[in-house]
Design an enzyme around this catalytic site. Sequence first.
Site, PDB file in Angstrom:
ATOM      1  N   PHE A   1       6.294   9.811  -0.636  1.00  0.00           N
ATOM      2  CA  PHE A   1       5.263   8.812  -0.906  1.00  0.00           C
ATOM      3  C   PHE A   1       5.910   7.568  -1.511  1.00  0.00           C
ATOM      4  O   PHE A   1       6.703   7.661  -2.451  1.00  0.00           O
ATOM      5  CB  PHE A   1       4.213   9.382  -1.852  1.00  0.00           C
ATOM      6  CG  PHE A   1       3.468  10.556  -1.276  1.00  0.00           C
ATOM      7  CD1 PHE A   1       2.508  10.366  -0.292  1.00  0.00           C
ATOM      8  CD2 PHE A   1       3.735  11.850  -1.711  1.00  0.00           C
ATOM      9  CE1 PHE A   1       1.822  11.441   0.253  1.00  0.00           C
ATOM     10  CE2 PHE A   1       3.055  12.932  -1.177  1.00  0.00           C
ATOM     11  CZ  PHE A   1       2.102  12.730  -0.193  1.00  0.00           C
ATOM     12  N   HIS A   2       5.544   6.410  -0.996  1.00  0.00           N
ATOM     13  CA  HIS A   2       6.180   5.179  -1.458  1.00  0.00           C
ATOM     14  C   HIS A   2       5.280   3.976  -1.204  1.00  0.00           C
ATOM     15  O   HIS A   2       4.363   4.031  -0.379  1.00  0.00           O
ATOM     16  CB  HIS A   2       7.513   4.970  -0.727  1.00  0.00           C
ATOM     17  CG  HIS A   2       7.348   4.826   0.756  1.00  0.00           C
ATOM     18  ND1 HIS A   2       7.219   5.904   1.607  1.00  0.00           N
ATOM     19  CD2 HIS A   2       7.265   3.719   1.557  1.00  0.00           C
ATOM     20  CE1 HIS A   2       7.086   5.485   2.852  1.00  0.00           C
ATOM     21  NE2 HIS A   2       7.099   4.155   2.842  1.00  0.00           N
ATOM     22  N   ILE A   3       5.571   2.914  -1.928  1.00  0.00           N
ATOM     23  CA  ILE A   3       4.915   1.627  -1.705  1.00  0.00           C
ATOM     24  C   ILE A   3       5.833   0.807  -0.806  1.00  0.00           C
ATOM     25  O   ILE A   3       6.993   0.568  -1.145  1.00  0.00           O
ATOM     26  CB  ILE A   3       4.675   0.877  -3.030  1.00  0.00           C
ATOM     27  CG1 ILE A   3       3.786   1.704  -3.961  1.00  0.00           C
ATOM     28  CG2 ILE A   3       4.035  -0.482  -2.770  1.00  0.00           C
ATOM     29  CD1 ILE A   3       3.664   1.125  -5.365  1.00  0.00           C
TER      30      ILE A   3
ATOM     31  N   TYR B   1       3.581  13.857   7.429  1.00  0.00           N
ATOM     32  CA  TYR B   1       4.894  14.501   7.447  1.00  0.00           C
ATOM     33  C   TYR B   1       4.885  15.786   6.616  1.00  0.00           C
ATOM     34  O   TYR B   1       4.187  15.884   5.608  1.00  0.00           O
ATOM     35  CB  TYR B   1       5.950  13.536   6.909  1.00  0.00           C
ATOM     36  CG  TYR B   1       5.957  12.215   7.635  1.00  0.00           C
ATOM     37  CD1 TYR B   1       6.555  12.083   8.885  1.00  0.00           C
ATOM     38  CD2 TYR B   1       5.330  11.093   7.082  1.00  0.00           C
ATOM     39  CE1 TYR B   1       6.545  10.876   9.561  1.00  0.00           C
ATOM     40  CE2 TYR B   1       5.311   9.878   7.754  1.00  0.00           C
ATOM     41  CZ  TYR B   1       5.916   9.780   8.990  1.00  0.00           C
ATOM     42  OH  TYR B   1       5.890   8.587   9.670  1.00  0.00           O
TER      43      TYR B   1
ATOM     44  N   HIS C   1       0.826  -1.202   0.000  1.00  0.00           N
ATOM     45  CA  HIS C   1       0.000   0.000   0.000  1.00  0.00           C
ATOM     46  C   HIS C   1       0.862   1.253   0.000  1.00  0.00           C
ATOM     47  O   HIS C   1       2.068   1.200   0.254  1.00  0.00           O
ATOM     48  CB  HIS C   1      -0.932   0.014   1.220  1.00  0.00           C
ATOM     49  CG  HIS C   1      -0.198   0.159   2.517  1.00  0.00           C
ATOM     50  ND1 HIS C   1       0.267  -0.922   3.230  1.00  0.00           N
ATOM     51  CD2 HIS C   1       0.170   1.264   3.229  1.00  0.00           C
ATOM     52  CE1 HIS C   1       0.877  -0.498   4.330  1.00  0.00           C
ATOM     53  NE2 HIS C   1       0.843   0.827   4.353  1.00  0.00           N
ATOM     54  N   LEU C   2       0.224   2.364  -0.271  1.00  0.00           N
ATOM     55  CA  LEU C   2       0.866   3.679  -0.241  1.00  0.00           C
ATOM     56  C   LEU C   2       0.140   4.515   0.804  1.00  0.00           C
ATOM     57  O   LEU C   2      -1.046   4.812   0.655  1.00  0.00           O
ATOM     58  CB  LEU C   2       0.785   4.326  -1.629  1.00  0.00           C
ATOM     59  CG  LEU C   2       1.567   5.622  -1.869  1.00  0.00           C
ATOM     60  CD1 LEU C   2       1.857   5.772  -3.365  1.00  0.00           C
ATOM     61  CD2 LEU C   2       0.806   6.850  -1.384  1.00  0.00           C
ATOM     62  N   SER C   3       0.828   4.880   1.867  1.00  0.00           N
ATOM     63  CA  SER C   3       0.191   5.586   2.987  1.00  0.00           C
ATOM     64  C   SER C   3      -0.003   7.069   2.691  1.00  0.00           C
ATOM     65  O   SER C   3       0.849   7.710   2.080  1.00  0.00           O
ATOM     66  CB  SER C   3       1.032   5.443   4.256  1.00  0.00           C
ATOM     67  OG  SER C   3       1.086   4.109   4.686  1.00  0.00           O
TER      68      SER C   3
END
Length: 276
Positions: free
Chosen positions: A218-220, A213, A131-133
Amino acid sequence: MIVNYSSSSSEEESGSSSSPSGKRQKLDTETSEALDHGSAQRKVCKSSHLTPRLPLPESVKEMFRDSEELWTDKSEEHGGRLRSFQHERGNWATYVFFPYDPEEAFLEVLNKMMAAAEAHDIPLTVSEEFHLSLSKTVVLRHHWIQPFVQSIRTSLTHFQKFYCVAYKLKVYSNAEKTRTFLGMEVSTGTPHLLELSKIVDETMKEFNLSTFYEDPSFHISLAWCVGDQTERLKKACLLELQGLIDAHEDGPFHARLNCNELRCKTGNKVFVFPLQ
Protein backbone atom coordinates in the site's frame (compact mmCIF):
# COMPACT_ATOMS: atom_id res chain seq x y z
CA MET A 1 -57.50 8.71 -51.06
CA ILE A 2 -60.92 8.02 -49.53
CA VAL A 3 -62.59 10.40 -51.98
CA ASN A 4 -60.94 8.71 -54.95
CA TYR A 5 -62.03 5.30 -53.74
CA SER A 6 -65.69 6.43 -53.52
CA SER A 7 -65.61 7.94 -57.01
CA SER A 8 -64.20 4.74 -58.47
CA SER A 9 -66.91 2.67 -56.80
CA SER A 10 -69.79 4.74 -58.11
CA GLU A 11 -68.46 4.69 -61.67
CA GLU A 12 -67.92 0.96 -61.46
CA GLU A 13 -71.50 0.42 -60.34
CA SER A 14 -72.99 2.53 -63.16
CA GLY A 15 -70.79 0.79 -65.74
CA SER A 16 -71.83 -2.67 -64.61
CA SER A 17 -75.53 -1.94 -65.08
CA SER A 18 -75.39 -0.49 -68.63
CA SER A 19 -72.09 -1.49 -70.32
CA PRO A 20 -70.52 -4.77 -71.45
CA SER A 21 -67.57 -6.13 -69.55
CA GLY A 22 -65.01 -4.98 -72.18
CA LYS A 23 -66.19 -1.40 -71.89
CA ARG A 24 -66.14 -1.62 -68.11
CA GLN A 25 -62.54 -2.85 -68.19
CA LYS A 26 -61.55 0.04 -70.46
CA LEU A 27 -63.29 2.50 -68.14
CA ASP A 28 -61.60 0.97 -65.12
CA THR A 29 -58.22 1.30 -66.82
CA GLU A 30 -58.79 4.91 -67.76
CA THR A 31 -60.07 5.72 -64.28
CA SER A 32 -57.08 4.01 -62.70
CA GLU A 33 -54.66 5.97 -64.90
CA ALA A 34 -56.45 9.19 -64.06
CA LEU A 35 -56.29 8.42 -60.35
CA ASP A 36 -52.61 7.54 -60.59
CA HIS A 37 -51.90 10.77 -62.41
CA GLY A 38 -53.90 12.73 -59.85
CA SER A 39 -52.08 11.07 -56.97
CA ALA A 40 -48.73 11.85 -58.56
CA GLN A 41 -49.73 15.50 -59.00
CA ARG A 42 -50.75 15.73 -55.34
CA LYS A 43 -47.43 14.14 -54.26
CA VAL A 44 -45.46 16.62 -56.35
CA CYS A 45 -47.52 19.50 -55.01
CA LYS A 46 -47.15 18.29 -51.43
CA SER A 47 -43.39 17.71 -51.72
CA SER A 48 -42.88 21.18 -53.18
CA HIS A 49 -44.25 22.68 -49.94
CA LEU A 50 -42.15 20.54 -47.55
CA THR A 51 -39.94 22.42 -45.10
CA PRO A 52 -36.27 21.26 -45.16
CA ARG A 53 -35.44 19.04 -42.17
CA LEU A 54 -33.18 20.46 -39.49
CA PRO A 55 -29.97 18.52 -38.80
CA LEU A 56 -29.86 16.39 -35.63
CA PRO A 57 -27.87 17.90 -32.75
CA GLU A 58 -24.56 16.15 -32.03
CA SER A 59 -25.76 15.27 -28.51
CA VAL A 60 -28.63 13.26 -30.00
CA LYS A 61 -26.35 11.51 -32.50
CA GLU A 62 -24.08 10.45 -29.63
CA MET A 63 -27.01 8.68 -27.96
CA PHE A 64 -27.29 6.24 -30.86
CA ARG A 65 -23.65 5.87 -31.81
CA ASP A 66 -22.37 2.29 -31.89
CA SER A 67 -21.03 1.35 -28.46
CA GLU A 68 -18.25 -0.66 -30.10
CA GLU A 69 -16.98 2.30 -32.14
CA LEU A 70 -13.23 2.13 -32.60
CA TRP A 71 -11.11 4.63 -30.69
CA THR A 72 -7.45 5.50 -31.11
CA ASP A 73 -5.36 6.10 -28.01
CA LYS A 74 -3.34 9.29 -28.55
CA SER A 75 -0.58 9.10 -25.96
CA GLU A 76 0.72 12.56 -26.85
CA GLU A 77 -2.50 14.05 -25.46
CA HIS A 78 -1.77 12.76 -21.95
CA GLY A 79 1.96 12.87 -21.39
CA GLY A 80 2.85 9.75 -23.35
CA ARG A 81 0.74 7.44 -21.19
CA LEU A 82 -0.86 4.41 -22.84
CA ARG A 83 -4.05 2.72 -21.72
CA SER A 84 -3.78 -0.72 -20.13
CA PHE A 85 -6.89 -1.79 -22.06
CA GLN A 86 -8.63 -0.72 -25.25
CA HIS A 87 -11.15 2.06 -24.89
CA GLU A 88 -14.71 1.21 -25.90
CA ARG A 89 -17.84 3.25 -25.48
CA GLY A 90 -19.78 1.99 -22.51
CA ASN A 91 -16.61 0.76 -20.75
CA TRP A 92 -15.61 2.72 -17.64
CA ALA A 93 -12.15 2.55 -16.06
CA THR A 94 -12.78 2.01 -12.34
CA TYR A 95 -10.72 1.84 -9.15
CA VAL A 96 -11.24 2.14 -5.37
CA PHE A 97 -9.00 4.39 -3.27
CA PHE A 98 -8.44 6.72 -0.34
CA PRO A 99 -7.69 10.34 -1.32
CA TYR A 100 -4.68 12.10 0.18
CA ASP A 101 -4.93 15.85 0.72
CA PRO A 102 -1.30 17.00 0.88
CA GLU A 103 -0.09 19.59 3.35
CA GLU A 104 2.25 22.39 2.36
CA ALA A 105 5.33 20.67 3.80
CA PHE A 106 4.65 17.60 1.65
CA LEU A 107 4.52 19.68 -1.54
CA GLU A 108 7.77 21.44 -0.65
CA VAL A 109 9.60 18.14 -0.20
CA LEU A 110 8.04 16.75 -3.38
CA ASN A 111 9.25 19.70 -5.45
CA LYS A 112 12.80 19.13 -4.19
CA MET A 113 12.56 15.45 -5.13
CA MET A 114 11.38 16.28 -8.66
CA ALA A 115 14.34 18.64 -9.13
CA ALA A 116 16.77 16.00 -7.85
CA ALA A 117 15.39 13.37 -10.25
CA GLU A 118 15.59 15.83 -13.14
CA ALA A 119 19.28 16.36 -12.36
CA HIS A 120 19.76 12.63 -13.03
CA ASP A 121 17.91 12.98 -16.34
CA ILE A 122 14.82 11.21 -14.99
CA PRO A 123 11.88 13.54 -15.75
CA LEU A 124 9.20 12.64 -13.21
CA THR A 125 5.68 14.05 -13.54
CA VAL A 126 3.84 14.84 -10.31
CA SER A 127 0.56 12.91 -9.99
CA GLU A 128 -2.55 14.92 -10.81
CA GLU A 129 -4.14 13.67 -7.59
CA PHE A 130 -2.62 11.86 -4.64
CA HIS A 131 -4.31 8.68 -3.51
CA LEU A 132 -3.83 5.24 -2.00
CA SER A 133 -5.30 2.45 -4.15
CA LEU A 134 -7.27 -0.47 -2.72
CA SER A 135 -8.00 -2.12 -6.06
CA LYS A 136 -6.57 -2.60 -9.49
CA THR A 137 -8.01 -0.50 -12.30
CA VAL A 138 -10.79 -2.58 -13.85
CA VAL A 139 -13.35 -2.08 -16.60
CA LEU A 140 -17.03 -1.68 -15.69
CA ARG A 141 -19.86 -1.73 -18.18
CA HIS A 142 -22.11 1.27 -17.70
CA HIS A 143 -25.08 -0.77 -16.49
CA TRP A 144 -22.89 -2.40 -13.81
CA ILE A 145 -22.00 0.86 -12.08
CA GLN A 146 -24.97 1.19 -9.73
CA PRO A 147 -25.01 -2.44 -8.51
CA PHE A 148 -21.21 -2.36 -8.16
CA VAL A 149 -21.32 0.79 -6.04
CA GLN A 150 -24.21 -0.53 -3.97
CA SER A 151 -22.33 -3.75 -3.25
CA ILE A 152 -19.34 -1.84 -1.87
CA ARG A 153 -21.56 0.51 0.12
CA THR A 154 -23.39 -2.39 1.76
CA SER A 155 -20.12 -4.17 2.63
CA LEU A 156 -18.74 -1.08 4.40
CA THR A 157 -21.74 -0.47 6.63
CA HIS A 158 -19.91 -1.19 9.91
CA PHE A 159 -16.31 -0.41 8.97
CA GLN A 160 -14.64 2.09 11.30
CA LYS A 161 -12.51 5.01 10.09
CA PHE A 162 -8.79 4.99 10.89
CA TYR A 163 -5.55 6.64 9.82
CA CYS A 164 -2.34 5.44 8.21
CA VAL A 165 1.15 6.86 7.83
CA ALA A 166 3.49 6.63 4.84
CA TYR A 167 7.20 7.33 5.02
CA LYS A 168 9.53 5.15 2.95
CA LEU A 169 9.94 5.76 -0.79
CA LYS A 170 9.51 2.81 -3.13
CA VAL A 171 9.54 2.35 -6.92
CA TYR A 172 6.70 0.57 -8.74
CA SER A 173 5.73 -0.19 -12.33
CA ASN A 174 2.45 -1.20 -13.93
CA ALA A 175 1.90 -4.73 -15.24
CA GLU A 176 2.52 -3.68 -18.86
CA LYS A 177 5.83 -1.94 -17.93
CA THR A 178 4.66 1.19 -19.72
CA ARG A 179 4.93 3.45 -16.67
CA THR A 180 7.12 3.71 -13.58
CA PHE A 181 5.86 5.21 -10.33
CA LEU A 182 7.48 6.77 -7.29
CA GLY A 183 5.41 6.03 -4.22
CA MET A 184 5.54 6.46 -0.45
CA GLU A 185 4.84 3.12 1.25
CA VAL A 186 2.49 2.86 4.22
CA SER A 187 4.16 1.94 7.51
CA THR A 188 1.19 2.33 9.89
CA GLY A 189 -2.38 1.14 9.24
CA THR A 190 -1.60 -1.81 6.97
CA PRO A 191 -3.91 -4.33 8.76
CA HIS A 192 -6.94 -2.07 8.22
CA LEU A 193 -6.02 -1.60 4.56
CA LEU A 194 -5.69 -5.35 4.06
CA GLU A 195 -9.12 -5.92 5.55
CA LEU A 196 -10.65 -3.25 3.34
CA SER A 197 -8.99 -4.57 0.19
CA LYS A 198 -10.48 -8.01 0.88
CA ILE A 199 -13.93 -6.44 1.19
CA VAL A 200 -13.45 -4.69 -2.16
CA ASP A 201 -12.19 -7.98 -3.65
CA GLU A 202 -15.49 -9.66 -2.78
CA THR A 203 -17.33 -7.11 -4.90
CA MET A 204 -14.83 -7.61 -7.71
CA LYS A 205 -15.53 -11.34 -7.65
CA GLU A 206 -19.28 -10.71 -7.95
CA PHE A 207 -18.63 -9.02 -11.30
CA ASN A 208 -15.83 -11.38 -12.44
CA LEU A 209 -13.24 -8.60 -12.23
CA SER A 210 -9.58 -8.76 -11.22
CA THR A 211 -8.91 -8.74 -7.48
CA PHE A 212 -6.09 -6.86 -5.75
CA TYR A 213 -2.53 -8.14 -5.45
CA GLU A 214 -1.92 -11.14 -3.19
CA ASP A 215 0.82 -9.35 -1.25
CA PRO A 216 -0.01 -5.66 -1.76
CA SER A 217 2.35 -2.80 -1.00
CA PHE A 218 0.00 0.00 0.00
CA HIS A 219 1.41 3.37 -0.99
CA ILE A 220 0.62 6.94 -1.95
CA SER A 221 1.51 7.55 -5.59
CA LEU A 222 3.66 10.68 -5.86
CA ALA A 223 4.97 10.87 -9.44
CA TRP A 224 5.48 8.84 -12.60
CA CYS A 225 7.43 8.61 -15.84
CA VAL A 226 6.92 6.80 -19.14
CA GLY A 227 8.46 3.36 -19.69
CA ASP A 228 10.09 0.88 -17.34
CA GLN A 229 12.57 3.04 -15.42
CA THR A 230 12.43 0.95 -12.24
CA GLU A 231 16.07 -0.10 -11.96
CA ARG A 232 17.39 3.20 -13.24
CA LEU A 233 15.40 5.18 -10.69
CA LYS A 234 16.46 2.87 -7.87
CA LYS A 235 20.17 3.05 -8.71
CA ALA A 236 20.41 6.69 -9.76
CA CYS A 237 18.61 8.64 -7.10
CA LEU A 238 16.21 6.74 -4.82
CA LEU A 239 18.53 7.07 -1.79
CA GLU A 240 19.02 10.74 -2.55
CA LEU A 241 15.27 11.31 -2.72
CA GLN A 242 14.75 9.46 0.57
CA GLY A 243 17.45 11.66 2.07
CA LEU A 244 15.38 14.75 1.24
CA ILE A 245 12.49 13.28 3.24
CA ASP A 246 14.73 12.35 6.17
CA ALA A 247 16.40 15.78 6.22
CA HIS A 248 13.16 17.76 6.46
CA GLU A 249 13.62 20.78 8.74
CA ASP A 250 10.96 19.55 11.18
CA GLY A 251 12.34 16.03 11.23
CA PRO A 252 11.73 13.10 8.84
CA PHE A 253 8.54 13.80 6.92
CA HIS A 254 5.64 11.39 7.40
CA ALA A 255 2.54 11.60 5.22
CA ARG A 256 -0.51 11.09 7.41
CA LEU A 257 -3.66 9.95 5.64
CA ASN A 258 -7.02 10.17 7.41
CA CYS A 259 -9.02 7.20 6.14
CA ASN A 260 -12.52 8.41 6.91
CA GLU A 261 -14.10 7.98 3.47
CA LEU A 262 -13.40 5.43 0.78
CA ARG A 263 -13.99 6.46 -2.82
CA CYS A 264 -14.67 4.75 -6.11
CA LYS A 265 -13.87 6.52 -9.36
CA THR A 266 -15.51 5.17 -12.50
CA GLY A 267 -15.02 7.21 -15.65
CA ASN A 268 -15.66 10.81 -14.63
CA LYS A 269 -17.87 9.90 -11.67
CA VAL A 270 -16.69 9.63 -8.06
CA PHE A 271 -18.71 7.79 -5.39
CA VAL A 272 -18.00 8.41 -1.70
CA PHE A 273 -18.39 5.84 1.10
CA PRO A 274 -18.09 7.47 4.55
CA LEU A 275 -16.71 5.15 7.23
CA GLN A 276 -18.17 5.02 10.75
